[in-house]
Design a protein around this motif. Structure first.
Motif, PDB file in Angstrom:
ATOM      1  N   ILE A  14       0.835  -1.199   0.000  1.00  0.00           N
ATOM      2  CA  ILE A  14       0.000   0.000   0.000  1.00  0.00           C
ATOM      3  C   ILE A  14       0.873   1.254   0.000  1.00  0.00           C
ATOM      4  O   ILE A  14       0.567   2.249  -0.656  1.00  0.00           O
ATOM      5  N   LYS A  54       3.954  -7.098  -4.784  1.00  0.00           N
ATOM      6  CA  LYS A  54       3.865  -7.141  -3.325  1.00  0.00           C
ATOM      7  C   LYS A  54       5.150  -7.697  -2.718  1.00  0.00           C
ATOM      8  O   LYS A  54       5.629  -7.199  -1.684  1.00  0.00           O
ATOM      9  N   GLY A 105      -2.525  -1.782  -5.021  1.00  0.00           N
ATOM     10  CA  GLY A 105      -3.789  -2.142  -4.402  1.00  0.00           C
ATOM     11  C   GLY A 105      -3.781  -3.561  -3.865  1.00  0.00           C
ATOM     12  O   GLY A 105      -2.815  -4.318  -4.022  1.00  0.00           O
TER      13      GLY A 105
END
Length: 292
Positions: free
Chosen positions: A261, A274, A266
């Protein structure tokens, strides 16, 4: 100071890959959220947003956190897992003891049980549990869980739950830690009285500090000030080296973060993005390669 990765609303096929990357990067734990179902119409406000609305939709992905812990545990060897938090009030404690003990054993004692009561009447009533007197019932549930998970032949005859001698084997070889959630005074009392720690929902720093002070006072009151006690928090207005230092100085022991984030990704971003965010965060704040 420990850092834990929050994985709420993450696609299920990414969970194992996130757990492996988080372990490799040096994160302490994975915080696993709980949501039973999405009711089309809610009869009470969600307590952790300003307008009472939910932050997710009917199509947001969720998985049972105990099953997630077992699956992620099988893909890793050292990182720990805890529920943040399991909605205890709508569940049966005897069945839950079987599930928690199984996860604790399958992960080699890398599992902690973060518990809350639950906020939605539908979650209680549609699971066959009354919403009334939920706090008292949860207090007894915690007693039942600790009793059974402690091992050996046990019995319980309480106000809400009653059973003769039984044993669940194998019991966890170490006590399963209990982390108690909730921001009300009765929840803080529960955490101070029976918990191995307190775990927050989203909270601002100026609201967090008096909560920690209150927990210290309550632990003194219950004669538990000398026992180890975790403060796990999702602080929404303290970030970076200076912010994390302020949290540590205030008494936080475990900061729950969602690194992707911070990088503008998202919840449904690709796994590789990620994983890269986990590496960047770890380099800066766990391994101290960047003090920005």
């Amino acid at each position: 100071m420990k850092f834990t990765v929050g994985v709420a609303m993450t696609p299920l096929d990414q969970l194992a890959g996130i757990a492996k990357a988080a372990e490799e990067c040096g994160f302490s734990s994975i915080a696993l959220p709980d949501s039973l179902f999405y009711m089309e119409e809610q009869t009470v406000d969600y307590p952790y947003t300003p307008d009472g609305s939910r932050m997710w939709t009917p199509d947001t992905p969720w998985v049972d956190p105990l099953i997630a812990a077992a699956a992620m545990g099988a893909a890793t060897s050292t990182i720990e897992f805890y529920t943040q938090v399991l909605k205890l009030g709508s569940r049966n404690p005897v069945l839950l003891a079987r599930q928690v003990g199984s996860v604790a054993n399958l992960t080699n004692n890398r599992f902690g049980l973060g518990v809350g009561i639950g906020w939605a009447p539908e979650e209680f009533e549609w699971c066959g549990v009354p919403y009334a007197r939920r706090g008292k019932r949860v207090d007894e549930m915690i007693d039942v869980l600790k009793l059974i998970l402690g091992g050996g032949m046990v019995e319980h005859h309480g106000e809400f739950y009653d059973f003769d001698r039984l044993q669940m084997s194998p019991a966890p070889s170490k006590p399963v830690p209990f982390y108690v959630g909730g921001h009300t005074d009765v929840a803080l009392r529960r955490a101070a009285r029976v918990g191995d720690g307190w775990t927050s929902a989203m909270i601002k720093f100026d609201d967090l500090v008096p909560v920690i002070d209150r927990l210290r006072s309550l632990r003194d009151e219950y004669g538990r000030s000398d026992t180890a006690f975790e403060i796990q928090t999702v602080c929404i207005d303290k970030f970076g080296s200076s912010g994390y230092s302020e949290l540590a100085d205030a008494g936080v022991t475990d900061i729950i973060v969602v690194p992707w984030i911070f990088d503008g990704h998202g919840f449904d971003s690709p796994l590789e993005a990620k994983q890269e965010s986990l590496r960047k965060f770890a380099d800066k704040f766990i391994h101290g390669k960047d003090t920005a």
